[in-house]
Design a protein around this motif. Structure first.
Motif, mmCIF file in Angstrom:
data_model
loop_
_atom_site.group_PDB
_atom_site.id
_atom_site.type_symbol
_atom_site.label_atom_id
_atom_site.label_comp_id
_atom_site.label_asym_id
_atom_site.label_seq_id
_atom_site.Cartn_x
_atom_site.Cartn_y
_atom_site.Cartn_z
ATOM 1 N N LEU A 113 -9.447 92.415 20.035
ATOM 2 C CA LEU A 113 -9.724 91.400 19.007
ATOM 3 C C LEU A 113 -11.069 91.774 18.298
ATOM 4 O O LEU A 113 -12.220 91.396 18.694
ATOM 5 C CB LEU A 113 -9.720 90.044 19.830
ATOM 6 N N PRO A 125 -10.340 87.242 15.518
ATOM 7 C CA PRO A 125 -9.361 86.651 15.203
ATOM 8 C C PRO A 125 -9.438 85.370 16.247
ATOM 9 O O PRO A 125 -10.114 85.261 17.004
ATOM 10 C CB PRO A 125 -8.217 87.359 16.049
ATOM 11 N N LEU A 127 -6.634 83.016 18.368
ATOM 12 C CA LEU A 127 -5.374 83.182 19.338
ATOM 13 C C LEU A 127 -5.204 81.708 19.535
ATOM 14 O O LEU A 127 -6.006 81.164 20.265
ATOM 15 C CB LEU A 127 -5.367 83.956 20.264
ATOM 16 N N VAL A 133 -0.306 89.354 23.782
ATOM 17 C CA VAL A 133 -0.732 90.520 23.002
ATOM 18 C C VAL A 133 -0.423 91.667 23.783
ATOM 19 O O VAL A 133 -1.156 92.184 24.788
ATOM 20 C CB VAL A 133 -2.284 90.500 22.558
ATOM 21 N N ILE A 139 -5.961 93.252 16.533
ATOM 22 C CA ILE A 139 -5.899 92.218 15.729
ATOM 23 C C ILE A 139 -7.183 91.845 15.192
ATOM 24 O O ILE A 139 -8.256 91.645 15.709
ATOM 25 C CB ILE A 139 -5.478 90.851 16.646
ATOM 26 N N VAL A 145 -3.388 83.688 14.857
ATOM 27 C CA VAL A 145 -2.052 84.057 15.532
ATOM 28 C C VAL A 145 -1.622 82.781 16.435
ATOM 29 O O VAL A 145 -2.305 82.217 17.184
ATOM 30 C CB VAL A 145 -2.200 85.229 16.566
ATOM 31 N N VAL A 151 2.493 89.672 20.181
ATOM 32 C CA VAL A 151 2.047 90.739 19.326
ATOM 33 C C VAL A 151 2.797 92.212 20.112
ATOM 34 O O VAL A 151 1.970 92.017 21.243
ATOM 35 C CB VAL A 151 0.688 90.882 18.930
ATOM 36 N N VAL A 157 -2.519 93.882 13.553
ATOM 37 C CA VAL A 157 -2.242 92.600 12.811
ATOM 38 C C VAL A 157 -3.677 92.445 12.032
ATOM 39 O O VAL A 157 -4.801 92.235 12.465
ATOM 40 C CB VAL A 157 -2.267 91.566 13.779
#
Length: 194
Positions: A113, A125, A127, A133, A139, A145, A151, A157
């Motif tokens: 992340l 990110p 989530l 994930v 990400i 998300v 994912v 992402v």
């Protein structure tokens, strides 16, 4: 004393989340002693409490680095992690400072992340609840998300992923959306939270 009791209840909840999500877990003792993902989350919870006190930010960072050295999982103490996070296998997981992670999230080894900017502010990110994930997924940036999204392994992402969608590929694209919402965990007392 009440704070300590609540904190211990959250640690127990993390332990039970790992037991429920890993079919290889045979006992709570095995998980408590041998699961680096659980150790990393527990270390984060202590470091995060320290991080919230301005005079303890350096010790919080040092603790997070000690946990990283012991587990191979790097969680910045400024990140905000929800309840019942399970990091499976864990080696190489990185969670950046401005990440927000919902409840009942599962991260597999090598998940990142991460940020895409060197500027201050939100750069990692968010989530939602119930996100999964996959191994090696990245990400990146202040993307969102949604709840119940998945994912895929090794996906990258860089754009928002809708709730209940599955994102795969490099760069990740949404391949499918589920028509059902994930069921809440019936074994969890919602009153327990730090």
């Amino acid at each position: 004393m009440d704070r300590v009791r609540r904190f211990l209840a959250v640690l127990r909840e993390d332990l039970e989340a790992a037991r429920r999500r890993d079919p290889a877990a045979r006992s709570s003792l095995e998980v408590a002693l041998g699961y680096p993902g659980v150790h990393a989350v527990w270390g984060y919870r202590v470091a995060h409490r320290m991080w919230r006190e301005p005079g303890l930010r350096l010790p919080a960072r040092l603790l997070s680095q000690a946990v990283r050295a012991a587990t191979g999982i790097e969680i910045h103490p400024g990140a905000q992690l929800g309840r019942r996070l399970f990091i499976d296998h864990g080696m190489g997981v990185v969670i950046g400072e401005t990440s927000l992670v919902g409840d009942d999230v599962v991260l597999f080894h090598g998940a990142t992340l991460g940020g895409t900017s060197m500027r201050h502010g939100k750069r990692h990110p968010t989530l939602g609840d119930g996100v999964v994930v996959g191994a090696g997924a990245k990400i990146l940036g202040p993307v969102w998300v949604g709840d119940g999204a998945r994912v895929g392994a090794n996906a990258v992402v860089v754009k928002d992923v809708p709730a209940l969608a599955t994102a795969v590929g490099v760069p990740a694209v949404v391949r499918e959306r589920s028509r059902t919402t994930p069921a809440p965990d019936p074994d969890v007392d919602p009153a327990i939270y730090i």
